[in-house]
Write an enzyme that holds these catalytic residues in place. Structure first.
Site, PDB file in Angstrom:
ATOM      1  N   LYS A  93       0.843  -1.213   0.000  1.00 15.32           N
ATOM      2  CA  LYS A  93       0.000   0.000   0.000  1.00 15.32           C
ATOM      3  C   LYS A  93       0.877   1.263   0.000  1.00 15.32           C
ATOM      4  O   LYS A  93       0.551   2.251  -0.655  1.00 15.32           O
ATOM      5  CB  LYS A  93      -0.932   0.008   1.227  1.00 15.32           C
ATOM      6  CG  LYS A  93      -1.990  -1.063   1.179  1.00 15.32           C
ATOM      7  CD  LYS A  93      -3.188  -0.587   0.400  1.00 15.32           C
ATOM      8  CE  LYS A  93      -4.065  -1.625  -0.234  1.00 15.32           C
ATOM      9  NZ  LYS A  93      -4.523  -2.744   0.463  1.00 15.32           N
ATOM     10  N   LYS A 106      -3.080 -10.903  -8.983  1.00 14.98           N
ATOM     11  CA  LYS A 106      -4.375 -11.429  -8.546  1.00 14.98           C
ATOM     12  C   LYS A 106      -5.521 -10.541  -9.003  1.00 14.98           C
ATOM     13  O   LYS A 106      -5.324  -9.351  -9.274  1.00 14.98           O
ATOM     14  CB  LYS A 106      -4.396 -11.577  -7.023  1.00 14.98           C
ATOM     15  CG  LYS A 106      -4.322 -10.273  -6.277  1.00 14.98           C
ATOM     16  CD  LYS A 106      -4.648 -10.447  -4.790  1.00 14.98           C
ATOM     17  CE  LYS A 106      -4.609  -9.086  -4.115  1.00 14.98           C
ATOM     18  NZ  LYS A 106      -5.176  -9.016  -2.804  1.00 14.98           N
ATOM     19  N   LYS A 132     -10.214  -5.535  -6.703  1.00 11.77           N
ATOM     20  CA  LYS A 132     -11.389  -4.678  -6.894  1.00 11.77           C
ATOM     21  C   LYS A 132     -11.097  -3.463  -7.747  1.00 11.77           C
ATOM     22  O   LYS A 132     -11.921  -3.020  -8.515  1.00 11.77           O
ATOM     23  CB  LYS A 132     -11.894  -4.191  -5.542  1.00 11.77           C
ATOM     24  CG  LYS A 132     -12.543  -5.308  -4.784  1.00 11.77           C
ATOM     25  CD  LYS A 132     -13.114  -4.872  -3.453  1.00 11.77           C
ATOM     26  CE  LYS A 132     -13.015  -6.077  -2.535  1.00 11.77           C
ATOM     27  NZ  LYS A 132     -13.981  -6.195  -1.515  1.00 11.77           N
TER      28      LYS A 132
HETATM   29  P1  TYM Z   1     -10.827  -8.208   0.940  1.00 18.09           P
HETATM   30  O1  TYM Z   1     -12.067  -7.419   1.096  1.00 18.09           O
HETATM   31  O2  TYM Z   1      -9.701  -7.627   0.182  1.00 18.09           O
HETATM   32  O3  TYM Z   1     -11.155  -9.593   0.290  1.00 18.09           O
HETATM   33  C1  TYM Z   1     -12.156 -10.413   0.843  1.00 18.09           C
HETATM   34  C2  TYM Z   1     -11.807 -11.866   0.718  1.00 18.09           C
HETATM   35  O4  TYM Z   1     -11.604 -12.212  -0.648  1.00 18.09           O
HETATM   36  C3  TYM Z   1     -10.341 -12.814  -0.788  1.00 18.09           C
HETATM   37  N1  TYM Z   1      -9.769 -12.445  -2.097  1.00 18.09           N
HETATM   38  C4  TYM Z   1      -9.222 -13.319  -2.948  1.00 18.09           C
HETATM   39  N2  TYM Z   1      -9.059 -14.645  -2.865  1.00 18.09           N
HETATM   40  C5  TYM Z   1      -8.497 -15.263  -3.932  1.00 18.09           C
HETATM   41  N3  TYM Z   1      -8.088 -14.613  -5.045  1.00 18.09           N
HETATM   42  C6  TYM Z   1      -8.244 -13.275  -5.161  1.00 18.09           C
HETATM   43  N4  TYM Z   1      -7.860 -12.652  -6.275  1.00 18.09           N
HETATM   44  C7  TYM Z   1      -8.827 -12.563  -4.081  1.00 18.09           C
HETATM   45  N5  TYM Z   1      -9.115 -11.261  -3.861  1.00 18.09           N
HETATM   46  C8  TYM Z   1      -9.686 -11.205  -2.640  1.00 18.09           C
HETATM   47  C9  TYM Z   1      -9.486 -12.276   0.331  1.00 18.09           C
HETATM   48  O5  TYM Z   1      -8.414 -13.141   0.614  1.00 18.09           O
HETATM   49  C10 TYM Z   1     -10.492 -12.214   1.451  1.00 18.09           C
HETATM   50  O6  TYM Z   1     -10.630 -13.469   2.067  1.00 18.09           O
HETATM   51  N6  TYM Z   1      -8.822  -7.653   5.391  1.00 18.09           N
HETATM   52  C11 TYM Z   1      -9.780  -8.410   4.679  1.00 18.09           C
HETATM   53  C12 TYM Z   1     -11.185  -8.308   5.241  1.00 18.09           C
HETATM   54  C13 TYM Z   1     -11.232  -8.610   6.690  1.00 18.09           C
HETATM   55  C14 TYM Z   1     -11.175  -9.900   7.281  1.00 18.09           C
HETATM   56  C15 TYM Z   1     -11.215  -9.683   8.685  1.00 18.09           C
HETATM   57  C16 TYM Z   1     -11.078 -11.197   6.764  1.00 18.09           C
HETATM   58  C17 TYM Z   1     -11.337  -7.700   7.687  1.00 18.09           C
HETATM   59  N7  TYM Z   1     -11.323  -8.360   8.889  1.00 18.09           N
HETATM   60  C18 TYM Z   1     -11.177 -10.743   9.573  1.00 18.09           C
HETATM   61  C19 TYM Z   1     -11.055 -12.241   7.669  1.00 18.09           C
HETATM   62  C20 TYM Z   1     -11.093 -12.017   9.050  1.00 18.09           C
HETATM   63  C21 TYM Z   1      -9.800  -7.872   3.248  1.00 18.09           C
HETATM   64  O7  TYM Z   1      -9.437  -6.763   2.995  1.00 18.09           O
HETATM   65  O8  TYM Z   1     -10.323  -8.698   2.367  1.00 18.09           O
END
Ligand code: TYM
Length: 329
Positions: A111, A194, A197
């Site tokens: 980031k 990967k 969003k």
């Molecule tokens: P976030 O919002 O970026 O993504 C949500 C979930 O989607 C998965 N993900 C992917 N998995 C495989 N391939 C991809 N290209 C891909 N892009 C996203 C992420 O691994 C995630 O599981 N910090 C976390 C959200 C969060 C969280 C938590 C998760 C906040 N608190 C506590 C688990 C437990 C996040 O930004 O995910």
């Protein structure tokens, strides 16, 4: 029953990476576990979203959770900020977390590189807030994609450090989880990296079929195999990886073999891939349309989810205060 906790940031629409990295596990796990799935709106504040957009995105993410098959009768579904105990545990955990370890976090370093003008303290302590989300409910398993693995490692470190400092066996050490496999990474359509969003390389559950066809047809490939059994380039391998999750095994086998014997036509591969993605997203898309007008149900789901999540969270915060010595005189 094992306690399962996970969340997704509401930063727009869910893409196939979110679905196959996380959501597909949520949907399966709710059948046999004690699950809590939330919408991580506090986490999304690090990028300063427009407040109106944020509200709309929280609502949309809830719709997508339900349309993907999460059932409020089976799992607790809530919005992170509706459980203010999370902020309290986050502040308390910050006292046992070292700046050095936060500075070394891969996601933080990424980031900083991408956005050198917005290196805020929320970004630095992002893994502490995540640990608070997880530890507040004493989760054993956390379904996430590969990119979250290090955050889970840090959560375990904080849990065990808390237990050591205060000489208690209080917090469990949770593990990152993916059904039947290692954690996965769904690649984007742009040839490397990967699916994300904001990267313009993704397919969203809410994309219309015509949009999906257009995006897949534009996906980056290479100039084609020149000799039998040559190694597959990253861009083409990415398409196979997406095919692995949306298409049946016969289809994947057919295209992998046609690559190996140099008869593959990328146009055919893409057409097939687009149709298989559409077959998969269409029912979810249709449920989204139905749910989007059901305001009462959405509100009720969030309200009941918050009540249940707060019950578990407030107990933890009470106990953590007691352990740390915060008591009213
Ligand atoms: P976030 O919002 O970026 O993504 C949500 C979930 O989607 C998965 N993900 C992917 N998995 C495989 N391939 C991809 N290209 C891909 N892009 C996203 C992420 O691994 C995630 O599981 N910090 C976390 C959200 C969060 C969280 C938590 C998760 C906040 N608190 C506590 C688990 C437990 C996040 O930004 O995910």
């Amino acid at each position: 029953m094992e306690r399962v906790v996970s969340g997704i940031r509401p930063t727009g629409r869910l893409h196939l990476g979110n679905y196959f990295g996380a959501m597909v596990n949520f949907v399966k796990m709710q059948e046999t576990n004690d699950c809590m799935f939330f919408i991580a709106d506090i986490h999304s504040l690090t990028t300063h979203p427009n407040p109106v957009d944020l509200q709309g995105n929280v609502r949309q993410t809830l719709i997508e959770y339900l349309a993907s098959g999460l059932d409020p009768e089976k799992a607790i579904i809530y919005v992170q900020s509706d459980v203010p105990e999370t902020y309290e545990l986050y502040s308390l955990l910050n006292m046992i977390v070292y700046i050095g370890e936060l500075n070394r976090t891969t996601s933080f370093k990424d980031k900083v590189r991408q956005n050198p003008n917005n290196v805020n303290a929320g970004l630095l302590t992002y893994p502490v807030l995540m640990a608070a989300d997880i530890l507040i409910h004493h989760a054993a398993k956390v379904p996430v994609g590969k990119d979250q693995e290090q955050h889970l490692e840090m959560t375990r470190t904080f849990a065990s450090r808390f237990n050591n400092i205060y000489k208690v066996q209080y917090f469990k050490e949770p593990t990152a989880f993916n059904f039947g496999h290692e954690l996965i990474k769904i690649p984007g359509l742009d040839g490397s990296g990967k699916m994300g969003k904001s990267k313009g390389n993704g397919i969203f559950l809410a994309d219309e079929p015509s949009v999906i066809r257009k995006k897949v047809m534009k996906a980056v490939t290479d100039s084609g195999p020149t000799e039998p059994n040559s190694s597959v380039s990253e861009s083409v391998n990415n398409l196979f990886t997406i095919m692995d999750v949306v298409s049946d095994s016969e289809t994947v086998k057919f295209f992998r073999e046609s690559y190996a014997n140099c008869t593959i036509r990328y146009g055919d591969l893409k057409k097939q891939l687009a149709e298989d993605i559409i077959k998969f997203t269409t029912p979810i898309y249709e449920r989204m349309q139905e749910l989007s007008s059901n305001e009462e149900m959405l509100k009720k789901t969030a309200r009941i989810g918050a009540e249940k999540a707060r019950e578990s969270a407030s107990k933890t915060v009470r106990e953590v205060r007691e352990i740390m010595g915060i008591r009213t005189l």
